[in-house]
Design a protein around this motif. Structure first.
Motif, PDB file in Angstrom:
ATOM      1  N   SER A  93       3.555  -1.749   4.001  1.00  0.00           N
ATOM      2  CA  SER A  93       3.463  -0.326   3.680  1.00  0.00           C
ATOM      3  C   SER A  93       4.669   0.069   2.832  1.00  0.00           C
ATOM      4  N   ASP A  94       4.641   1.305   2.323  1.00  0.00           N
ATOM      5  CA  ASP A  94       5.757   1.769   1.506  1.00  0.00           C
ATOM      6  C   ASP A  94       6.986   2.133   2.335  1.00  0.00           C
ATOM      7  N   GLU A 119      -7.187  -2.482   0.813  1.00  0.00           N
ATOM      8  CA  GLU A 119      -6.739  -3.834   1.160  1.00  0.00           C
ATOM      9  C   GLU A 119      -7.590  -4.880   0.447  1.00  0.00           C
ATOM     10  N   ILE A 138       0.867  -1.177   0.000  1.00  0.00           N
ATOM     11  CA  ILE A 138       0.000   0.000   0.000  1.00  0.00           C
ATOM     12  C   ILE A 138       0.905   1.229   0.000  1.00  0.00           C
ATOM     13  N   ARG A 147       1.615   5.529  -1.252  1.00  0.00           N
ATOM     14  CA  ARG A 147       1.034   6.818  -1.613  1.00  0.00           C
ATOM     15  C   ARG A 147       1.220   7.060  -3.107  1.00  0.00           C
ATOM     16  N   ARG A 203       8.895  -1.344  10.170  1.00  0.00           N
ATOM     17  CA  ARG A 203       8.577  -0.021   9.639  1.00  0.00           C
ATOM     18  C   ARG A 203       8.668   0.979  10.793  1.00  0.00           C
ATOM     19  N   LYS A 204       8.713   2.275  10.578  1.00  0.00           N
ATOM     20  CA  LYS A 204       8.695   2.978   9.321  1.00  0.00           C
ATOM     21  C   LYS A 204      10.103   3.482   9.058  1.00  0.00           C
ATOM     22  N   CYS A 231       8.088  -0.167   4.759  1.00  0.00           N
ATOM     23  CA  CYS A 231       8.476  -1.451   5.353  1.00  0.00           C
ATOM     24  C   CYS A 231       9.786  -1.961   4.756  1.00  0.00           C
ATOM     25  N   TRP A 242      -5.878   8.589   5.342  1.00  0.00           N
ATOM     26  CA  TRP A 242      -5.543   7.963   6.615  1.00  0.00           C
ATOM     27  C   TRP A 242      -6.728   8.061   7.574  1.00  0.00           C
ATOM     28  N   TRP A 261      -1.103  -4.740   9.478  1.00  0.00           N
ATOM     29  CA  TRP A 261      -0.106  -5.456   8.686  1.00  0.00           C
ATOM     30  C   TRP A 261      -0.176  -6.946   8.985  1.00  0.00           C
TER      31      TRP A 261
END
Length: 346
Positions: A146-147, A126, A60, A62, A328-329, A149, A117, A200
């Motif tokens: 996530s982007d 998802e 997922i 942005r 993450r992050k 991770c 968000w 997650w």
């Protein structure tokens, strides 16, 4: 007398020819049968060899994936054991101008939505990812990422860890303190099925299908699970409750390993950086990205759930194991520093 001898010889020759014909026919028949059986065996062997068991990695994002180079290193050597799907903003394409990894080229879903968000659009994204990934029957596990991770171990280790159990990995616990449950959800979602946890998750194919087919719980979340804006009594973040509550509602909790495989740092009490306070976990910057940080995460072997007085000891194949496979992050500079210092050992 001579006529009888000649007739006897003629009968003998006829019988001999008949036996030869029968023998040849038997040989051809046996050869045909053996060839047919061999073909069946080879076909079965071929079908078994072609059959794959893959992990679908569901990102997922942005826009682009800032850590694509890290994942490029991770995926190398794991071909035929994974597939990649990315949900990014509508219209964004992963091509040679937007990613430096061949594993992400054209892997964006074509029906993505704008994600905000704290809104139900996150869990809708998802569901979109799962819908696409389920089309490939070889996909047996579904990992949300996530982007920001990073993987903590190499592909082989993570693949074996996830595939070693028939359960999904879903961080799920009773939410008894924060008052996020909205009574308007009752009776469709009774309070005893209300759960909280990390978004997650790692799902089996069975549980992924449950999420995609759901047409009862998701609409209730759209209506009654929203972040507080000053006028709402209940501050509800959909992605922290949806999958957990749905699987509890559908009676699948016994089929879960109730912990996440993705590490996030929520301990903000000692942080003096105001940017690190708030609703989101710590973002690791360049200065944070050290081998010692990665090792400290890898050494975590248990998780305590305060609301249930439950300690989850982490195992794999019945033996003690690290709790986390991902973390993450991480900013792009932080992740690249970890790769350059070989802290990740991908």
């Amino acid at each position: 007398m001579k006529r009888k001898v000649a007739q006897s010889k003629s009968n003998y020759k006829w019988k001999r020819k008949l036996l030869v014909v029968m023998f040849v026919g038997f040989c051809f028949g046996s050869l045909f049968f053996m060839q047919n059986q061999y073909s069946r065996v080879m076909t079965m062997a071929s079908s078994f060899s072609v059959q794959k068991t893959k992990i679908a990695f569901l990102f997922i994002a942005r826009n682009r994936l800032p850590l694509d180079i890290v994942w490029d290193d991770f995926f190398q050597g794991g071909e035929n054991k994974f597939s990649v799907y990315v949900h990014s903003r509508p219209g964004f394409l992963f091509n040679k101008a937007t990613t430096r990894s061949a594993y992400f080229l054209n892997r964006q879903v074509n029906d993505s939505i704008q994600v905000d968000w704290g809104e139900a659009t996150m869990i809708e994204a998802e569901r979109i990812l799962l819908k696409h990934a389920l089309k490939d029957t070889d996909n047996k596990r579904f990992v949300f990422l996530s982007d920001s991770c990073i993987p903590l171990h190499n592909f082989s280790y993570i693949y074996d860890y996830i595939m070693s159990t028939s359960t999904s990995f879903v961080d799920s616990f009773a939410d008894t303190k924060e008052g996020r449950y909205n009574p308007k959800m009752d009776p469709v979602i009774p309070v005893h099925n209300w759960r909280k946890g990390s978004q997650w998750v790692v799902l089996t194919r069975k549980h992924a299908e449950v999420v995609v087919k759901d047409d009862v719980v998701f609409p209730i979340f759209q209506l009654h699970c929203k972040p507080a804006d000053g006028s709402k009594e209940h501050n509800c973040i959909p992605d922290e409750h949806y999958v957990q509550t749905l699987l509890a509602q559908e009676g699948h909790e016994a089929e879960l390993t109730r912990r996440s495989l993705t590490h996030s740092s929520w301990d903000l009490s000692s942080s003096k950086d105001r940017e690190r306070r708030g609703w989101h976990p710590v973002t690791y910057k360049y200065s944070d990205a050290t081998p010692e940080l990665i090792q400290s995460i890898k050494e975590i072997d248990n998780i305590y759930y305060e609301t249930e007085y439950r300690r989850e000891w982490c195992t794999s194949r019945g033996k003690p194991a690290p709790c986390f496979l991902f973390a993450r992050k991480f900013t792009r500079p932080a992740a690249l520093r970890l790769v350059n210092t070989s802290a990740l050992e991908l």
